[in-house]
Design an enzyme around this catalytic site. Structure first.
Site, PDB file in Angstrom:
ATOM      1  N   HIS A 194      75.678  85.191  -1.063  1.00 41.22           N
ATOM      2  CA  HIS A 194      76.527  86.355  -1.279  1.00 41.22           C
ATOM      3  C   HIS A 194      76.011  87.631  -1.033  1.00 41.22           C
ATOM      4  CE1 HIS A 194      80.408  85.035  -3.846  1.00 41.22           C
ATOM      5  NE2 HIS A 194      79.782  84.125  -3.351  1.00 41.22           N
ATOM      6  N   GLU A 252      84.538  85.225   2.449  1.00 38.96           N
ATOM      7  CA  GLU A 252      85.445  86.221   1.548  1.00 38.96           C
ATOM      8  C   GLU A 252      85.269  87.632   1.780  1.00 38.96           C
ATOM      9  OE1 GLU A 252      82.741  84.339  -0.163  1.00 38.96           O
ATOM     10  OE2 GLU A 252      83.854  82.741  -0.589  1.00 38.96           O
ATOM     11  N   GLY A 271      92.483  73.694   2.559  1.00 34.78           N
ATOM     12  CA  GLY A 271      93.514  73.545   3.346  1.00 34.78           C
ATOM     13  C   GLY A 271      93.436  72.700   4.638  1.00 34.78           C
TER      14      GLY A 271
END
Length: 316
Positions: free
Chosen positions: A37, A105, A172
């Site tokens: 991150h 993200e 997904g």
């Protein structure tokens, strides 16, 4: 079946992460995950050390394999640089390194001011990035004018004996198709047997890694408090975790997540049976490796308890 410990760069300092890794090896964990991150999810978590520096430190502190969970090699960092970093990590870890990748993200990837692409574009970028990294791991001089990335006479000189395995995270159906097509394995954070089955069918049986968080404490209430204070963002629905751009936005959205919903979604406290059952649900879902992270300050107690009681039951 391997059981690993998940190092959360969002919540812990560099020294604490190394301390956890050493304790995890001593307790009998088989491997490590480490998050990648730029920002934590919220200011309460309060950390975000550079993952490649951390991997270098881990390589000197313990001998466990390491997987990034996960790196986004598309926007904030060019895939040529990730290729070099991953190759160095694999050399440092004597080949025991897996590059886990995903589409990322906005929280981390917007920081250079680039626009945040749609999901379809991000998947195209990821596929192109993985192809470029694999070309660079061949040791050849690479020049590419691609749709998303250019490379000019680039060569990675420090290489492991074997190319770095790339495991792909997917949420997904479109992302799962890409993961099965380009990945050497799969990464996910849900004990979803159907998704694991679909990936294995589409990929020809490639390995799957799953991850989960717990909140070890003397009581369930204390653990829930830690989980809700630090990780209420985990309860946000849909695509919010992909599109919100800053820790402040996550803090605002997380106000909609109640303590009761956090309590329903996490294993908190020190009931060994509950901890065993949660990891067993990932085993039963078909994962080949399961990684568990602690939320809150009681990580050493959690690691020691897992080594003493949880892991032996799962392996038995």
């Amino acid at each position: 079946m391997r059981f690993g410990y998940f190092l959360s760069c969002e919540e812990y300092s560099p020294a604490e992460l190394v301390e956890q890794a050493v304790a995890a090896e001593r307790a009998g964990f088989d491997a490590l995950w480490i998050s990648d991150h730029f920002h934590p999810w919220n200011d309460e978590q309060g950390q975000s050390p550079f993952v490649w520096g951390m991997i270098g430190a881990l390589s000197q502190a313990c001998s466990l394999p390491v997987t990034t969970a996960v790196t986004c090699p598309t926007t904030r960092v060019h895939p040529a640089i990730i290729a070099q970093a991953a190759a160095t990590a694999a050399v440092q870890l004597h080949g025991k390194f897996v590059l886990g990748v995903g589409t990322g993200e906005a929280l981390n990837e917007h920081v250079l001011g680039d626009p945040w692409p749609s999901e379809d574009v991000r998947l195209d970028m990821l596929e192109e990035a993985v192809e470029l990294m694999r070309r660079l791991w061949s040791g050849e001089v690479v020049t590419v004018r691609g749709e998303h990335y250019d490379i000019d006479t680039a060569r990675v000189y420090t290489l492991p004996d074997e190319p770095v395995p790339v495991y792909v995270s997917a949420f997904g159906p479109k992302a799962l198709d890409v993961a099965a097509r380009i990945g050497d394995g799969f990464i996910n954070t849900n004990d979803d047997a159907d998704t694991v089955r679909q990936f294995k069918e589409k990929s020809g049986g490639k390995p799957c890694q799953g991850g989960v968080k717990v909140a070890w404490a003397e009581t369930a209430d204390e653990g829930i408090d830690h989980a809700h204070r630090l990780w209420a963002n985990s309860g946000l629905p849909g695509e919010l975790s992909q599109v919100l751009p800053s820790p402040k936005h996550f803090e605002q959205a997380s106000q909609l997540v109640t303590r009761d919903s956090t309590a329903e979604s996490v294993v908190a406290g020190n009931d060994i049976g509950e901890h065993v059952d949660q990891l067993r649900s990932y085993v039963e879902a078909g994962y080949d490796e399961v990684y568990v992270a602690n939320m809150g300050p009681n990580y050493l107690a959690m690691i020691e308890a897992y080594g003493r009681e949880v892991l032996p039951q799962l392996r038995g």
